[in-house]
Scaffold this motif. Structure first.
Motif, short mmCIF file in Angstrom:
data_model
loop_
_atom_site.label_atom_id
_atom_site.label_comp_id
_atom_site.label_asym_id
_atom_site.label_seq_id
_atom_site.Cartn_x
_atom_site.Cartn_y
_atom_site.Cartn_z
N GLU A 103 31.61 -6.00 5.29
CA GLU A 103 30.48 -5.81 6.19
C GLU A 103 30.41 -4.35 6.59
N HIS A 104 29.23 -3.79 6.57
CA HIS A 104 29.01 -2.43 7.06
C HIS A 104 28.17 -2.53 8.33
N TYR A 105 28.57 -1.83 9.36
CA TYR A 105 27.76 -1.88 10.58
C TYR A 105 27.83 -0.55 11.32
N GLY A 106 26.76 -0.25 12.00
CA GLY A 106 26.67 1.00 12.74
C GLY A 106 25.31 1.64 12.56
N GLU A 107 25.19 2.84 13.04
CA GLU A 107 23.91 3.56 12.99
C GLU A 107 24.10 4.89 12.28
N ILE A 108 23.21 5.18 11.37
CA ILE A 108 23.20 6.45 10.66
C ILE A 108 22.02 7.27 11.15
N SER A 109 22.30 8.48 11.54
CA SER A 109 21.23 9.40 11.97
C SER A 109 21.05 10.47 10.91
N ILE A 110 19.84 10.57 10.39
CA ILE A 110 19.52 11.58 9.37
C ILE A 110 18.63 12.62 10.01
N TYR A 164 19.24 18.06 4.67
CA TYR A 164 19.46 16.80 5.37
C TYR A 164 20.95 16.59 5.62
N GLU A 165 21.27 16.05 6.80
CA GLU A 165 22.65 15.74 7.16
C GLU A 165 22.70 14.34 7.76
N TRP A 166 23.78 13.63 7.46
CA TRP A 166 23.95 12.30 8.06
C TRP A 166 25.42 11.89 8.09
N ASN A 167 25.71 10.87 8.87
CA ASN A 167 27.06 10.32 8.99
C ASN A 167 27.17 9.03 8.20
N LYS A 168 28.37 8.45 8.16
CA LYS A 168 28.58 7.15 7.53
C LYS A 168 28.89 6.10 8.59
N VAL A 169 28.68 4.84 8.23
CA VAL A 169 28.94 3.74 9.17
C VAL A 169 30.33 3.16 8.91
N THR A 170 30.76 2.32 9.83
CA THR A 170 32.06 1.65 9.71
C THR A 170 31.95 0.47 8.74
N SER A 171 32.99 0.27 7.96
CA SER A 171 33.07 -0.88 7.06
C SER A 171 34.22 -1.76 7.50
N CYS A 172 34.06 -3.06 7.32
CA CYS A 172 35.11 -4.00 7.71
C CYS A 172 35.25 -5.07 6.63
N ILE A 173 36.47 -5.23 6.14
CA ILE A 173 36.76 -6.29 5.17
C ILE A 173 37.37 -7.46 5.93
N HIS A 174 36.70 -8.59 5.90
CA HIS A 174 37.13 -9.78 6.63
C HIS A 174 37.99 -10.68 5.74
N ASN A 175 38.83 -11.47 6.39
CA ASN A 175 39.68 -12.46 5.70
C ASN A 175 40.59 -11.79 4.68
N VAL A 225 37.00 3.42 8.85
CA VAL A 225 36.16 4.29 9.68
C VAL A 225 36.11 5.67 9.04
N PRO A 226 34.99 6.02 8.40
CA PRO A 226 34.89 7.34 7.76
C PRO A 226 34.53 8.43 8.77
N VAL A 227 35.14 9.58 8.60
CA VAL A 227 34.86 10.73 9.46
C VAL A 227 34.39 11.87 8.56
N GLY A 228 33.24 12.40 8.84
CA GLY A 228 32.71 13.48 8.03
C GLY A 228 31.18 13.43 7.98
N THR A 229 30.59 14.45 7.39
CA THR A 229 29.13 14.57 7.30
C THR A 229 28.72 14.78 5.85
N ILE A 230 27.64 14.12 5.45
CA ILE A 230 27.11 14.28 4.10
C ILE A 230 25.89 15.19 4.18
N HIS A 231 25.75 16.04 3.17
CA HIS A 231 24.65 17.02 3.14
C HIS A 231 23.87 16.90 1.84
#
Length: 802
Positions: free
Chosen positions: A616-623, A596-607, A580-586
């Motif tokens: 797998e990456h999932y979530g919503e990015i707002s730019i 422009y500013e946006w966030n990152k989504v959550t990544s999950c490594i299965h098995n 789970v990344p925390v921070g903002t990209i500019h």
């Protein structure tokens, strides 16, 4: 061996594993803020009574963890946990998810009243407000879990025992050829009158389709049989190792012969498990395993032959239909006819030696008849093993695969020959040494005591690393920086947003093959520079904080300025790991004044521990553009759905200041991004081809291979804190594991000593090239390149990092 003997043998296996698995939960009672792992089966299966059903509302973490919790109705029956929005949905079979708690790792945290169920393909994070209700659900889940594990043990060799699998794309209840004919007929209805008559006549005279339908029905039976065989094979390790935490003594599967996924393409099955130290008495199943393997090979061979026959029929019918449409007298003005002909032309271009692979790499929305795309994608549904949990929402859009031939590919990436030649020396194209053999590492023994914890604080053997640093991984997000250059040179603000959004997606592409190793954690004060005249940017990064670990970076070119600071929380949930990344990209474009500013989504490594590992990456990015409200963008990284074979999909919309959608984006984050609606969608970006033998070299892209390259002339210009001078990482890249591990431990000890000195002197570490801004983020102090130019850092005071 008879079924009774098999059941008895299986029971003994469970018993032997579970007796060594008794978890002293009393130790956890005094530490209710820690995660307690619920133990698995401990005795014979005859002692567990059938549990009563349990149902009610619980709080469930949203599918994108950054969005909080919502209330959902859960129903637990005989070890199978289902949920929906309400009890009525459960009764109607309208499920949002379903898992087998017997095959899940179960962890509880009493203080916060949380329950986590990790079933590899998906993770349920549950919370209960009432302490009494929490205790009740925990008790019921324990009972159902033991009951389910008993049931699996008793009927492991029977094909009739229940397992929540999902419907096959071809319903067994349909008439022999109805399912295939239904696909064609539903697509034909939308055609023009003359086309409809011709296609209908073709369908009625088609004998090959009848044969194909029979073949597909046989294929379905083979697939179901393979599914049962796989379940039986997995029971030997998956049921009795992961759920029974203390048992490991990791049975053969988890002893990490297949821990590093990049040694096996995510699209392929994983390599055979390496058996380290196995109790030969408890594995008195040599005959069982050999028989299962023999049966599996037999069924797989039959499946291959049947699918080859079906493919031959489809190829023949494709040509007949193509001829039918090519010779029609009326012009094909209907968009459905155009879409059908384009789809057929794409099938014609398929390499005949790999006919079932082509469609996987293409994207488009299902604007032509969905049934038509269902037919052309039938092989994906049949071959898909994805069953990740996802929730149906009212705005979910279906994405189906059709040919790129319908897209105008005039905005695809420049080839190497088209890019400006800066006159630099040739960069390396291969790493010095392939991936190390990590079969001696038991990953489970490292992770078993860290369920629910942040893994950034857990020491890992160097064999589990890749020869890149987190600071270099930040630079890797700029691999497709040409998209920012295009944005800077585009006058239309909506088109600019298209390029910005596509750049955001492209930053995830390199992760597709990279689930096998973790990057090195940067040392406090460590830096990294990347000067790329061929790409037109220069980049610098620094580790500005150790606890919490924060990495800051800054890149600039004549067209853009890029910066971010990021902290990643890595949590292990028993079978999967969430990042789970925390921070903002500019990104600022000086030429247009945009920011422009946006966030990152959550990544999950299965098995993580066994099986085919995938990310797998999932979530919503707002730019958003903080300099203008003309437009904004939302990109959704779609979580894999068990009712849809598509994975890695993204969907995006660009809206104006009134909320009206002006552009639509779709595609797959590891392949390509399209803008518009098919059949006229434009390909904005496509991922570069992977290097030869990339699986043997950590799954690195060409750009990643170049990041740690150290030219002798450059070495004299770097500060002593640059990552490329780090000894342990360089030794790993060269394949010297023993020396790499020794230096890694030494470097980590040096960092601990420096931290102790800072604490004793009541001092705080001061980064060299970044400073804290007013909004508490880290930004460049614009001194790095000036110091490099003037003094080559000869007079810079810096601690000995390595």
């Amino acid at each position: 061996m008879g079924s009774e003997e098999r059941s008895s043998a299986m029971s003994q296996k469970i018993s032997s594993v579970s007796r060594s698995n008794s978890s002293s939960s009393s130790k956890h009672d005094s530490r209710q803020d820690s995660w307690e792992i619920v133990e698995g089966l401990r005795g014979g299966f005859s002692s567990v009574l059938e549990p009563q059903k349990q149902e009610g509302y619980l709080l469930k973490k949203r599918k994108w963890p950054m969005k909080g919790w919502h209330k959902r109705y859960f129903f637990l029956d005989k070890g199978i946990l289902k949920y929906g929005k309400c009890s009525t949905d459960i009764e109607k079979g309208k499920l949002h998810g379903c898992i087998d708690v017997g095959l899940s790792v179960m962890a509880i945290k009493k203080k916060s009243k949380c329950i986590d169920l990790d079933a590899e393909e998906n993770i349920y994070h549950l919370k209960i407000k009432s302490p009494e209700l929490f205790d009740e659900w925990v008790s019921k889940l324990r009972h159902h879990r033991l009951y389910r594990q008993n049931e699996i043990a008793m009927y492991s060799n029977e094909k009739s025992f229940y397992y929540p699998h999902y419907p096959s794309p071809i319903s067994p209840g349909m008439p022999e050829s109805a399912s295939v004919r239904k696909v064609y007929l539903s697509g034909a209805v939308a055609l023009s009158c003359s086309s409809q008559a011709k296609v209908t006549a073709w369908l009625q005279s088609s004998n090959d389709m009848d044969k194909c339908s029979k073949d597909l029905s046989v294929c379905e039976a083979h697939l179901l049989e393979l599914n049962h065989l796989l379940q039986s094979m997995e029971i030997l390790h998956r049921t009795y190792s992961a759920p029974s935490i203390q048992a490991l003594q990791v049975p053969s599967c988890i002893s990490s012969g297949s821990i590093r996924l990049h040694a096996s393409n995510p699209n392929l099955s994983s390599a055979a498990m390496v058996n380290d130290k196995v109790d030969t008495e408890s594995l008195d199943s040599t005959f069982d395993v050999a028989k299962l393997q023999e049966d599996f090979c037999r069924v797989a061979t039959n499946l291959h032959a049947t699918m080859t026959s079906a493919l031959s029929s489809l190829t023949s019918e494709r040509e007949r239909l193509k001829q039918c449409l090519d010779h029609e007298t009326c012009p094909p003005t209907s968009p459905q006819v155009v879409g059908l002909k384009n789809a057929l032309s794409s099938v014609t271009s398929v390499d005949e030696s790999h006919p079932l692979v082509h469609q996987v790499s293409n994207e488009s929305r299902a604007s032509i008849t969905e049934s038509l795309s269902e037919f052309f994608d039938a092989h994906e549904v049949l071959l898909s093993a994805s069953s990740s949990e996802n929730e149906a929402s009212e705005d979910d859009s279906n994405i189906s695969d059709i040919s790129d031939n319908i897209s105008i590919d005039n905005f695809s990436n420049e080839t190497e020959s088209e890019r400006p030649n800066s006159g630099l020396c040739q960069r390396r194209s291969c790493l010095p040494s392939p991936c190390p053999n990590n079969s001696t590492i038991s990953l489970w023994n490292i992770l078993r005591n860290n369920i629910g914890k942040d893994l950034s604080k857990v020491a890992m053997p160097v064999q589990l690393n890749e020869p890149l640093n987190t600071l270099q991984r930040l630079c890797e997000e700029l691999e497709y920086s040409e998209l920012l250059d295009r944005a800077a040179n585009t006058h239309d603000p909506f088109e600019r947003m298209v390029y910005i959004a596509t750049f955001v997606v492209s930053g995830y592409a390199s992760s597709y093959y990279r689930t096998g190793g973790k990057p090195f954690n940067p040392i406090l004060g460590e830096t990294y520079e990347c000067d790329r005249p061929d790409k037109g940017f220069r980049f610098v990064a620094e580790q500005v904080s150790h606890h919490p670990p924060i990495s800051a970076c800054h890149a600039e070119s004549k067209n853009f300025i890029y910066w971010q600071d990021v902290r990643c929380k890595n949590k292990f949930w028993g079978k999967s790991m969430e990042i789970v990344p925390v921070g903002t990209i500019h990104v600022a474009l000086p030429g247009t004044g945009d920011h422009y500013e946006w966030n990152k989504v959550t990544s999950c490594i299965h098995n993580i521990l066994s099986g085919q590992r995938w990310i797998e990456h999932y979530g919503e990015i707002s730019i958003r553009n903080s300099a203008s409200d003309i437009c904004q963008c939302k990109i959704t990284f779609v979580k894999a759905k068990y009712w849809n074979s598509s994975v890695n999909e993204i969907e995006g919309t660009i809206t104006d200041n009134k909320g009206k959608v002006t552009r639509r984006l779709f595609g797959k984050w590891h392949e390509s991004v399209f803008c518009g609606d098919p059949p006229s969608a434009t390909c904005v970006w496509r991922a570069n081809a992977m290097p030869v033998d990339h699986e043997q070299y950590f799954g690195f892209t060409k750009f990643a291979i170049e990041l740690n390259e150290l030219d002798p002339s450059l070495k004299q210009l770097l500060p002593p804190t640059d990552t490329r001078l780090r000894v342990d990482q360089r030794l790993l890249e060269e394949g010297n594991l023993e020396a790499a591990e020794e230096h890694k431990q030494r470097i980590e000890q040096l960092q601990r000593e420096r931290r102790r000195l800072l604490e004793e002197s009541n001092s705080v570490h001061q980064p060299k090239f970044f400073r804290k801004s007013k909004d508490d983020t880290w930004v460049s102090n614009n001194t790095y390149w000036e110091l490099r130019k003037e003094t080559n850092f000869n007079h810079m005071e810096s601690p000995t990092l390595w």
